[in-house]
Write a protein that holds these residues in place. Sequence first.
Motif, short mmCIF file in Angstrom:
data_model
loop_
_atom_site.label_atom_id
_atom_site.label_comp_id
_atom_site.label_asym_id
_atom_site.label_seq_id
_atom_site.Cartn_x
_atom_site.Cartn_y
_atom_site.Cartn_z
N SER A 99 0.82 -1.23 -0.10
CA SER A 99 -0.06 0.06 -0.14
C SER A 99 0.85 1.20 0.04
N TYR A 100 0.66 2.03 -0.82
CA TYR A 100 1.58 3.22 -1.09
C TYR A 100 1.09 4.20 -0.01
N GLY A 101 -0.02 4.30 0.32
CA GLY A 101 -0.56 5.09 1.37
C GLY A 101 -0.01 4.96 2.53
N MET B 180 2.72 2.89 3.68
CA MET B 180 3.97 3.05 3.61
C MET B 180 4.39 4.61 3.63
N PHE B 181 3.49 5.46 2.87
CA PHE B 181 4.07 6.96 3.10
C PHE B 181 3.55 7.64 4.42
N ASP C 47 6.35 6.53 6.97
CA ASP C 47 7.57 7.43 6.92
C ASP C 47 7.55 8.77 7.16
N GLY D 238 5.08 -0.67 -4.75
CA GLY D 238 4.41 -0.15 -3.67
C GLY D 238 5.26 0.65 -2.71
N ARG D 239 6.42 0.11 -2.50
CA ARG D 239 7.39 0.70 -1.61
C ARG D 239 7.83 2.09 -1.83
N ASP D 240 7.54 2.61 -3.00
CA ASP D 240 7.75 3.94 -3.41
C ASP D 240 7.21 4.97 -2.26
N GLY D 241 6.15 4.55 -1.55
CA GLY D 241 5.44 5.22 -0.58
C GLY D 241 6.18 5.82 0.47
N ALA D 242 7.14 4.71 0.84
CA ALA D 242 8.09 4.88 1.88
C ALA D 242 9.03 5.78 1.34
N PHE D 243 8.98 7.11 1.46
CA PHE D 243 9.58 7.99 0.41
C PHE D 243 10.95 8.20 1.02
#
Lengths: 712, 258
Positions: free
Chosen positions: A101-103, A105-106, A109, A169-174
């Motif tokens: 989930s992008y959200g 993980m975002f 962070d 998906g982990r791009d959310g963890a910016f």
Amino acid sequence: MTIDGAVFIVVLVITLALFSYALVRRIQYMLVGVPEWRFDQPVRRTAGFFWFVFGQRKLFKEKVGVIHFFIFWGFIVIAFGTLQIIAEGIHPGFAFPWTESYGFMFAKDVLSLIVEAGLVVLVYIRYVYRKSRLEPSGEAAIILGLIFFLILSEFFYSATSWALDYMPGRDGAFVSAALGSVFAGGSETALHVAGHILWWIHVVLLLTFIVYIPMSKHMHLIMCPVNEWFRNLKPRGAQIVALDLENEDIEEFGVSKVEGFTTKQIMDVYACAECGRCTDNCPANLSGKELSPKEVMTKLKDHLEERDRAARAAKKAAPEGSDAAGKVEQKQLIGDVFSPEEIWACTTCYSCQEQCPVQNEHINKIIDMRRSLVLDQGDFPAELQLALRNIEKNANPWGVGNQNRANWAKDLDVPLTGSAEPAEYLYWVGCSGAYDDRSQKVSKAIVTLLREAGVSFTILGKDEKCCGDPARRIGNEYLFQSLAQENVETLNALGVKKIIAQCPHCLNTLKNEYPQFGGEYEVIHYTQLFADLLAQGRIKLTPGAPVKIAYHDSCYLGRYQGEYAAPRKVLKAAGVSIVEADKNRTKSICCGAGGGRMWMDEEAEHRVNEMRTAQLLEKQPDAIGVNCPYCLTMMEDGLGTIGGHDTVKVYDLAEILVQRLASTPAAAAEAALAAEAAPVVAEPVAAPEPAEHVAKADAEASEASATTDIEA
Amino acid sequence: MNIVVCVKQVVDTEAEKRLDPGSWRLDRSVDAVLNPYDEYAVEEALLIKEAGEGNVTVLCMGPEEADDAIRKALAMGADDAVLVSDAALAGSDVQGTAYALAEALKTMTYDLVVFGSRSTDGESGCVPAAVAELLGLPLLSATAKLEIAGATAKANRETDSGYITYEAALPAVVSVIKGINEPRYPTMKGILGAKRKTVDTKDAAGLGLDASRIGLAGAKTKVTTARVAEARKAGVKIEDDGSGAKKLVDFLAGEKLV
Ligand code: SF4
Ligand code: SF4
């Protein structure tokens, strides 16, 4: 499973064993207490649990509480990240659904960054700014450091796995994504090794944290939620537990050993986060006395450990089969752990409990120890013995003859309950209003106002006895209960239903404590009644001079009853401008007289009343407004000793109203104002001297010497 | 060591006192308490007992209601109690009271008899002496400090300029003054224990008292009248408006004090 995974599981098992051992030991300490588990009203308990734990409601009483809020929520979210890291280490390639989930993980962070920033602020506050309530301890440093590096290692580890094994998906963890893109060009082996090391750093930090929780003040992570659920649901004024004095099997009254406390009382010490909010607001501590409500918790916690260690050591040292282990010399709860000075310093102002974010109860612990000193050991300050003897003999702490209780009303023609037409209200004057010169003026003002508004009322006169508030808080439950029973009997026999109390202490005792003894009445404070009568236009005022009144919230009307509005309404109606002390309403500072302190000597350099008076004077008022006879005495004494009584007066709210009554010609009102103020200037202390029984006896004996039926 | 403490119930010093205009006897129905001086006597007896071994018995003469005062002494820690009570005793004067107490003491075993130096209502301060006389015992009166060593009692009597130390062989009668000790505050255990104890009540016939020596009829003194002292007038309040010192001096000069 990887080798790392296998090693991890072994270490985890050891960690959990250590954790459980430390936790169980503390639970055992808790269980030495008398069983007390509060399972009533489960719905309300659960609702409050969510409100206070997940809503962190009590932390917001202070601005930095916001940081705790984020750390709390950050922690919960970060835990999901940590779970993923561990799973990955054991089973490479494994991914929990939330990592997609992008959200989520975002959010993780964002919260992680907030927590890191918050930790920096906390370190600054504790170690650089040195906020007084927080100790710059090693324990706190370990915890703050562990959390900080736990998050940092998570960022970097996730960065390596982002670089090695990209998952969209982990791009959310910016944060880790940004770091990962920096690493992405690096050699794969280097990334593997770095990831490996970071994984272990993270895991070791985590496991250390887990073991450290039950061994440190971070035990509050576990016990605070439990404590919230078991919190005291009784009204604040009804929380002192009645002793069963009829039970002949009771061996000990009050608490002289830690085992005498209840399990819930001991639970408090493990819920304590050592935040110091309680001590920071404690009038006894602020005035330089030994008592610190935080230390009530921490000293008890240390004592439990120490006892256990001593007992174990004795058991080890004792030869096989001997019972020496049972006879180990332990520190005394009263004397060694807590000094009598600490125990007697408390004014029962309730500020500690009001401010405590984990719902700890300090006051009952202190009263329990007082009960032991008074009821069991008969070892307590002489001034208090005198006050209690006076109450026993004459039903008031001053020891003035009880038959004089209605003397203040001699010229007012106030009807006595029972001898007059039934009236709507019983006006409960209280000992101060009846005997203290200065407070008698307030009693008269109240009568004037009640008559002005056409309220029908009677007084009890000599049938009124001390309500028992000081006796109970000094620890003399026996005397309190006999007074309560006598008063309830009188009130019930007269069919009293509605009571106006002059003193907030009487108000609290009659309203919250008498129901335990069969006395159910509708009790209100006169400021509450007057606020209503003013709103209804039943008391008509003419605006007087525009004076600035520094209003002082008394503990027993404020924190105990939660009544902050009515007195302010009264003042507004009187047309004065209210100036608020920096510490007002829930944070108001006690005048110093509650909890029996009224009757104790205060050392010159540690006077609570001077401290509070100075806080009010800071606002440069024309007068100080109070709603409680104790506060009246204390503030006037305060002005007398620190100076200021030639420019600033102390008035009870009832007096301020009388000065502005429309029916009183303005000139007369001004004159009354001047006359009321004058004696204050000449004699700051208007309270009658306590009657010392024998000394008085000498003076009065001549009056009664004519009898000789039985000589001595 | 057996110690008997003689106590009396009095009307509280703060209570409004009512005298019966016929007999001039005090209305004892209100606010009755243990005579404050007797609290010192009870305390002293308890201290002696606690320093060694022994038994403390309270002896009281009075109406049945005097039970309250006795319970107070028991709550402080006295072991037993004897109440001498009889309608025939009402109105006894110093000698009648002392006679009854002495006769009661004859039925008891004791090494020491302790009194409070006086009662706050009768104020004669003579009963201890009269009892000592009747029993033929030494009297150590107005004692400010008491020591018991073996079979002797050593007492300090305070005077205006210092104190005199006396010694007497036991058994002896001692009367103690205010300040000899700090009377203890009864504990809950004491109060509950006192409630459970039985008070041994004796009447005039039981003690074989001679009816002509007791009661109003047997009294050798007679109260002719009693008057309540005038209430003290309110003091003069001087407010300092700059001339406070002068007003003060004028006042003192007016009273011929300077
Ligand atoms: S009740 Fe008030 S005085 Fe007592 S410990 Fe708490 S804060 Fe301090
Ligand atoms: S008792 Fe409550 S307010 Fe006091 S230090 Fe502990 S947690 Fe903080």
